[in-house]
Motif scaffolding. Structure first.
Motif, mmCIF file in Angstrom:
data_model
loop_
_atom_site.group_PDB
_atom_site.id
_atom_site.type_symbol
_atom_site.label_atom_id
_atom_site.label_comp_id
_atom_site.label_asym_id
_atom_site.label_seq_id
_atom_site.Cartn_x
_atom_site.Cartn_y
_atom_site.Cartn_z
ATOM 1 N N VAL A 60 45.066 47.303 25.816
ATOM 2 C CA VAL A 60 45.365 46.079 26.621
ATOM 3 C C VAL A 60 45.918 46.500 28.068
ATOM 4 O O VAL A 60 45.475 46.000 28.907
ATOM 5 C CB VAL A 60 45.812 45.064 26.094
ATOM 6 N N ALA A 61 46.786 47.232 27.849
ATOM 7 C CA ALA A 61 47.777 47.904 28.854
ATOM 8 C C ALA A 61 46.880 48.808 29.782
ATOM 9 O O ALA A 61 46.688 48.584 31.045
ATOM 10 C CB ALA A 61 48.915 48.630 28.508
ATOM 11 N N GLY A 62 45.997 49.547 29.113
ATOM 12 C CA GLY A 62 45.232 50.574 29.920
ATOM 13 C C GLY A 62 44.186 49.724 30.701
ATOM 14 O O GLY A 62 43.814 50.055 31.989
ATOM 15 N N LEU A 63 43.460 48.833 29.950
ATOM 16 C CA LEU A 63 42.715 48.000 30.499
ATOM 17 C C LEU A 63 43.060 47.038 31.738
ATOM 18 O O LEU A 63 42.334 47.059 32.927
ATOM 19 C CB LEU A 63 42.018 46.761 29.643
ATOM 20 N N ALA A 64 44.298 46.852 31.682
ATOM 21 C CA ALA A 64 44.876 45.908 32.905
ATOM 22 C C ALA A 64 45.184 46.801 34.186
ATOM 23 O O ALA A 64 44.914 46.463 35.126
ATOM 24 C CB ALA A 64 46.138 45.321 32.155
ATOM 25 N N VAL A 65 45.588 48.048 33.855
ATOM 26 C CA VAL A 65 45.770 49.006 34.636
ATOM 27 C C VAL A 65 44.510 49.412 35.489
ATOM 28 O O VAL A 65 44.624 49.420 36.750
ATOM 29 C CB VAL A 65 46.690 50.193 34.229
ATOM 30 N N CYS A 66 43.685 49.633 34.767
ATOM 31 C CA CYS A 66 42.420 49.952 35.411
ATOM 32 C C CYS A 66 41.825 48.702 36.241
ATOM 33 O O CYS A 66 41.358 48.903 37.543
ATOM 34 C CB CYS A 66 41.420 50.340 34.296
ATOM 35 N N SER A 67 41.910 47.614 35.831
ATOM 36 C CA SER A 67 41.495 46.280 36.496
ATOM 37 C C SER A 67 42.421 46.357 37.838
ATOM 38 O O SER A 67 42.046 45.816 38.692
ATOM 39 C CB SER A 67 41.747 45.139 35.605
ATOM 40 N N GLY A 68 43.757 46.434 37.523
ATOM 41 C CA GLY A 68 44.535 46.503 38.525
ATOM 42 C C GLY A 68 44.126 47.328 39.976
ATOM 43 O O GLY A 68 44.116 46.976 41.174
ATOM 44 N N PHE A 69 43.638 48.557 39.498
ATOM 45 C CA PHE A 69 43.288 49.260 40.487
ATOM 46 C C PHE A 69 42.023 49.112 41.479
ATOM 47 O O PHE A 69 42.024 48.818 42.505
ATOM 48 C CB PHE A 69 43.127 50.839 40.118
ATOM 49 N N GLY A 70 41.252 48.358 40.429
ATOM 50 C CA GLY A 70 40.057 47.750 40.996
ATOM 51 C C GLY A 70 40.336 46.722 41.974
ATOM 52 O O GLY A 70 39.705 46.464 42.966
ATOM 53 N N LEU A 71 41.323 45.818 41.660
ATOM 54 C CA LEU A 71 41.661 44.704 42.377
ATOM 55 C C LEU A 71 42.277 45.412 43.751
ATOM 56 O O LEU A 71 41.834 44.582 44.925
ATOM 57 C CB LEU A 71 42.896 43.934 41.717
ATOM 58 N N VAL A 72 43.123 46.450 43.440
ATOM 59 C CA VAL A 72 43.634 47.115 44.892
ATOM 60 C C VAL A 72 42.504 47.464 45.669
ATOM 61 O O VAL A 72 42.383 47.227 47.008
ATOM 62 C CB VAL A 72 44.724 48.002 44.786
ATOM 63 N N ASN A 73 41.531 48.082 45.148
ATOM 64 C CA ASN A 73 40.380 48.375 45.929
ATOM 65 C C ASN A 73 39.689 47.199 46.791
ATOM 66 O O ASN A 73 39.311 47.490 47.941
ATOM 67 C CB ASN A 73 39.438 49.321 45.193
ATOM 68 N N GLY A 74 39.317 46.259 46.010
ATOM 69 C CA GLY A 74 39.002 44.977 46.513
ATOM 70 C C GLY A 74 39.593 44.547 47.731
ATOM 71 O O GLY A 74 39.094 43.841 48.641
ATOM 72 N N LEU A 75 40.755 44.434 47.368
ATOM 73 C CA LEU A 75 41.843 43.963 48.455
ATOM 74 C C LEU A 75 41.635 44.431 49.997
ATOM 75 O O LEU A 75 41.729 43.956 50.778
ATOM 76 C CB LEU A 75 43.308 43.512 47.806
ATOM 77 N N LEU A 76 41.828 45.819 49.625
ATOM 78 C CA LEU A 76 41.741 46.842 50.867
ATOM 79 C C LEU A 76 40.631 46.462 51.563
ATOM 80 O O LEU A 76 40.335 46.829 52.735
ATOM 81 C CB LEU A 76 41.793 47.995 50.627
ATOM 82 N N VAL A 77 39.425 46.564 50.803
ATOM 83 C CA VAL A 77 38.115 46.346 51.588
ATOM 84 C C VAL A 77 38.080 45.170 52.107
ATOM 85 O O VAL A 77 37.365 45.007 53.258
ATOM 86 C CB VAL A 77 36.955 46.362 50.352
ATOM 87 N N THR A 78 38.323 43.800 51.600
ATOM 88 C CA THR A 78 38.442 42.747 52.150
ATOM 89 C C THR A 78 39.350 42.267 53.038
ATOM 90 O O THR A 78 38.901 41.706 54.083
ATOM 91 C CB THR A 78 37.944 41.640 51.065
ATOM 92 N N ARG A 79 40.389 42.386 52.737
ATOM 93 C CA ARG A 79 41.600 41.723 53.619
ATOM 94 C C ARG A 79 41.841 42.875 54.720
ATOM 95 O O ARG A 79 42.264 42.149 56.016
ATOM 96 C CB ARG A 79 42.826 41.869 52.867
ATOM 97 N N ILE A 80 41.637 44.064 54.847
ATOM 98 C CA ILE A 80 41.883 44.930 55.979
ATOM 99 C C ILE A 80 40.848 45.419 56.475
ATOM 100 O O ILE A 80 40.610 46.109 57.633
ATOM 101 C CB ILE A 80 42.854 46.133 55.419
ATOM 102 N N SER A 81 39.444 44.999 55.759
ATOM 103 C CA SER A 81 38.129 45.455 56.263
ATOM 104 C C SER A 81 38.230 46.880 56.453
ATOM 105 O O SER A 81 37.311 47.485 57.190
ATOM 106 C CB SER A 81 38.068 44.707 57.726
ATOM 107 N N LEU A 82 38.590 47.751 55.365
ATOM 108 C CA LEU A 82 38.446 49.181 55.426
ATOM 109 C C LEU A 82 36.919 49.332 54.721
ATOM 110 O O LEU A 82 36.629 48.822 53.799
ATOM 111 C CB LEU A 82 39.381 49.663 54.744
ATOM 112 N N PRO A 83 36.281 50.601 55.372
ATOM 113 C CA PRO A 83 35.176 51.029 54.370
ATOM 114 C C PRO A 83 35.325 51.242 53.185
ATOM 115 O O PRO A 83 36.388 52.073 52.749
ATOM 116 C CB PRO A 83 34.570 52.106 55.471
ATOM 117 N N PRO A 84 34.514 50.680 52.124
ATOM 118 C CA PRO A 84 34.643 51.319 50.758
ATOM 119 C C PRO A 84 34.831 52.726 50.444
ATOM 120 O O PRO A 84 35.537 53.189 49.633
ATOM 121 C CB PRO A 84 33.444 50.524 50.059
#
Length: 320
Positions: A98-122
């Protein structure tokens, strides 16, 4: 109606890749007696299940006109987190997963936030995340492979028998994941929104779709899928390897492209990604059975990717 059905089937994005897969299987079946056997097909599925699962998450992101270069590194870090917590920290294996799944999801969340909130290219976001996660993996693991894993972490690598063929539980899970996401993308409002976002973010926004939230959700869900790929990798190899996944990001993109999904977003099927992953697996397996050096396997895969992207580009121009 009867006249239009074959035409509709031919026009689907997966028709070409499926035809290529059938032709490849026929070619290798004629060239080697070992190819067309149950155990060999089971081996092919085992070989593509990790990259295939990664490619599910990659498909979701590419459908939104994004790309993820960090998925292999995220998977490797997730595998190290699961194994180190279970072996070195004594955490119950289920909680470690569960911890491993949560960490991987967290990195995906950070990617999504950087793409949307700062408008950086994926491309830039995930390229940077690739380096960050790669470094964290080696720092956290101390460059050490984690061994002596508890049975829960390796369960998906165990097999059950279908006829005379041994099939891993991980292979079955991968197929079920493809079916699940095929349903989600093809039969739910969420799936229609993902396609709409990839076709035109502005039009999607004007129709009431919350594009930022949807994009963040897609990247987070993709991260969760990378966590499942990490568990599959650990179960198949029996270790937590900090060197894992270094080329799997490119292999997952290859599977998506060969499966007929457009790199420009909004067009493609996740089942096509499965076909694309199988095409790569079949070519590598068949050429290996024929004794062809591995460098030529890489060469042929590269040629196939270029052809697939060229066909997609020509199709887009013709439809304009």
């Amino acid at each position: 109606m009867e006249a239009t059905l074959p035409r509709r089937l031919i026009s689907t994005p997966v028709a070409g890749p499926l035809a290529a897969l059938v032709l490849a299987c026929a070619f290798f079946a004629l060239r080697t007696d070992q190819f067309l056997t149950g155990p060999n097909f089971s081996l092919i599925i085992q070989q593509v299940m990790v990259v295939g699962t990664l490619a599910i998450g990659q498909t979701l992101i590419i459908l939104t006109a994004g790309i993820d270069l960090s998925n292999g590194a995220i998977m490797a870090f997730g595998g190290i987190v699961m194994t180190k917590l279970a072996v070195d920290s004594g955490l119950p294996p289920v909680l470690a997963i569960v911890a491993g799944l949560a960490v991987c999801s967290g990195f995906g969340l950070v990617n999504g936030l950087l793409v949307t909130r700062i408008s950086l290219p994926p491309f830039i976001v995930t390229l940077g995340m690739l380096n960050v996660v790669f470094a964290l993996t080696h720092i956290y693991s101390n460059e050490q492979t984690v061994t002596d894993l508890p049975p829960v972490l390796t369960f998906l690598g165990q097999t059950f028998q279908v006829g005379q063929t041994n099939v891993t539980y991980g292979s079955l899970l991968t197929i079920l994941l493809f079916l699940l996401f095929a349903y989600l993308l093809g039969s739910t409002a969420w799936g229609r929104h993902v396609y709409a976002l990839g076709n035109s973010p502005e039009v999607a926004r004007l129709t009431g779709i919350r594009t930022r939230r949807l994009t963040i959700g897609v990247y987070t869900l993709a991260g969760f899928v990378y966590g499942i790929a990490a568990l599959l990798l650990v179960s198949r190899t029996g270790v937590g390897d900090p060197q894992a996944g270094q080329t799997d990001n490119l292999d997952s993109i290859t599977a998506v492209v060969l499966g007929g999904t457009s790199l420009f977003g909004g067009r493609g099927l996740v089942i096509g990604t499965l076909v694309g992953a199988l095409i790569v697996g079949v070519f590598r397996n068949g050429l290996q059975l024929m004794g062809v050096p591995s460098i030529y396997q890489t060469l042929i895969t590269g040629i196939l990717v270029i052809l697939a992207v060229a066909v997609d580009q020509l199709s887009r121009r013709r439809n304009r």
